[in-house]
Design a protein around this motif. Structure first.
Motif, short mmCIF file in Angstrom:
data_model
loop_
_atom_site.label_atom_id
_atom_site.label_comp_id
_atom_site.label_asym_id
_atom_site.label_seq_id
_atom_site.Cartn_x
_atom_site.Cartn_y
_atom_site.Cartn_z
N UNK A 40 50.55 19.05 -40.99
CA UNK A 40 50.41 20.43 -40.13
C UNK A 40 49.05 21.16 -40.26
N UNK A 41 48.31 21.12 -41.45
CA UNK A 41 47.28 21.61 -41.86
C UNK A 41 46.24 21.28 -40.94
N UNK A 42 46.05 19.64 -40.78
CA UNK A 42 45.29 19.14 -39.94
C UNK A 42 45.09 19.55 -38.51
N UNK A 43 46.53 19.59 -37.88
CA UNK A 43 46.85 19.90 -36.59
C UNK A 43 46.34 21.30 -36.28
N UNK A 46 42.00 21.31 -38.24
CA UNK A 46 41.11 20.04 -38.23
C UNK A 46 40.57 19.75 -39.47
N UNK A 47 41.11 20.11 -40.54
CA UNK A 47 40.64 19.59 -41.79
C UNK A 47 42.02 19.53 -42.76
N UNK A 48 41.82 18.25 -43.57
CA UNK A 48 43.03 18.21 -44.48
C UNK A 48 42.61 19.17 -45.72
N UNK A 49 43.83 19.90 -46.47
CA UNK A 49 43.64 20.67 -47.72
C UNK A 49 42.85 19.73 -48.74
N UNK A 50 42.19 20.63 -49.76
CA UNK A 50 41.56 20.00 -50.90
C UNK A 50 42.74 19.13 -51.68
N UNK A 51 43.96 19.67 -51.75
CA UNK A 51 44.72 19.38 -52.80
C UNK A 51 46.05 18.66 -51.73
N UNK A 72 56.86 22.26 -45.67
CA UNK A 72 56.91 22.46 -44.13
C UNK A 72 56.26 21.61 -43.18
N UNK A 73 57.03 21.11 -42.30
CA UNK A 73 56.65 20.03 -41.49
C UNK A 73 56.14 20.64 -40.21
N UNK A 74 56.78 21.35 -39.49
CA UNK A 74 56.57 22.04 -38.45
C UNK A 74 56.60 23.38 -38.11
N UNK A 75 55.60 24.14 -37.63
CA UNK A 75 55.75 25.48 -37.38
C UNK A 75 56.88 25.84 -36.62
N UNK A 76 57.26 25.12 -35.68
CA UNK A 76 58.32 25.58 -34.79
C UNK A 76 59.62 25.48 -35.61
#
Ligand code: CTP
Length: 136
Positions: A40-43, A46-51, A72-76
């Motif tokens: 979800x963060x990548x989408x 456009x970057x992955x979290x550090x942790x 949380x897998x999806x904002x929707x």
């Protein structure tokens, strides 16, 4: 029993995260935290979290005012999560002001002031700048 729900990435934990979670818990008896997944963060950014999501979830669930954590897998799916956990109130930082008002048909929605002067993005930039200074 009054249930509070909130959502976030909570990468590279800092005092702003602690402050919002502590204040969120003060709005009820049970605090549920949706930690956003790596995908979800990548989408979104456009970057992955550090942790990793597993580490972020573990860190958040170890805080004394947090009662339950889920990914949380999806904002929707926010509305579904609110119903699933029986949340009475959704709390978000005021960087999201107004954005979740659609959920007022499911529960109360309240935005709390952000802690000024700190964010994960700024922390990462600050650490990078210090490394660059040492290297120079
Ligand atoms: N938050 C806050 N005060 C801050 C930073 C974050 O109250 N200084 C709150 C946000 O409003 C949100 C929760 O903490 O409700 C999780 O925010 P998150 O996006 O994970 O943290 P940021 O530090 O804002 O991350 P980034 O810089 O990557 O956007």
């Amino acid at each position: 029993m009054r249930t509070v729900i909130t959502f976030g990435t909570f990468d590279v934990l800092h005092i702003g995260h602690i402050n919002i979670l502590r204040r969120a818990k003060a709005h009820g008896d049970r605090l549920i935290v949706g930690v956003s997944s790596d995908a979800l963060n990548f989408s979104k950014k456009q970057r992955y979290p550090v942790y990793s999501e597993a580490d972020r979830a573990e860190i958040i669930s170890s805080l004394q005012f947090v009662d339950e954590v889920f990914i949380e897998e999806s904002l929707e799916l926010k509305g579904e999560y609110i119903k699933k956990f029986g949340a009475d109130i959704l709390i978000m930082g005021n960087d999201w002001e107004g954005r979740f008002d659609i959920f007022k048909e499911l529960c109360e929605v309240e935005y709390l002031p952000r802690t000024e002067g700190i964010s994960t993005t700024e922390l990462i930039a600050e650490i990078k700048a210090r490394e660059d200074n040492v290297a120079a």
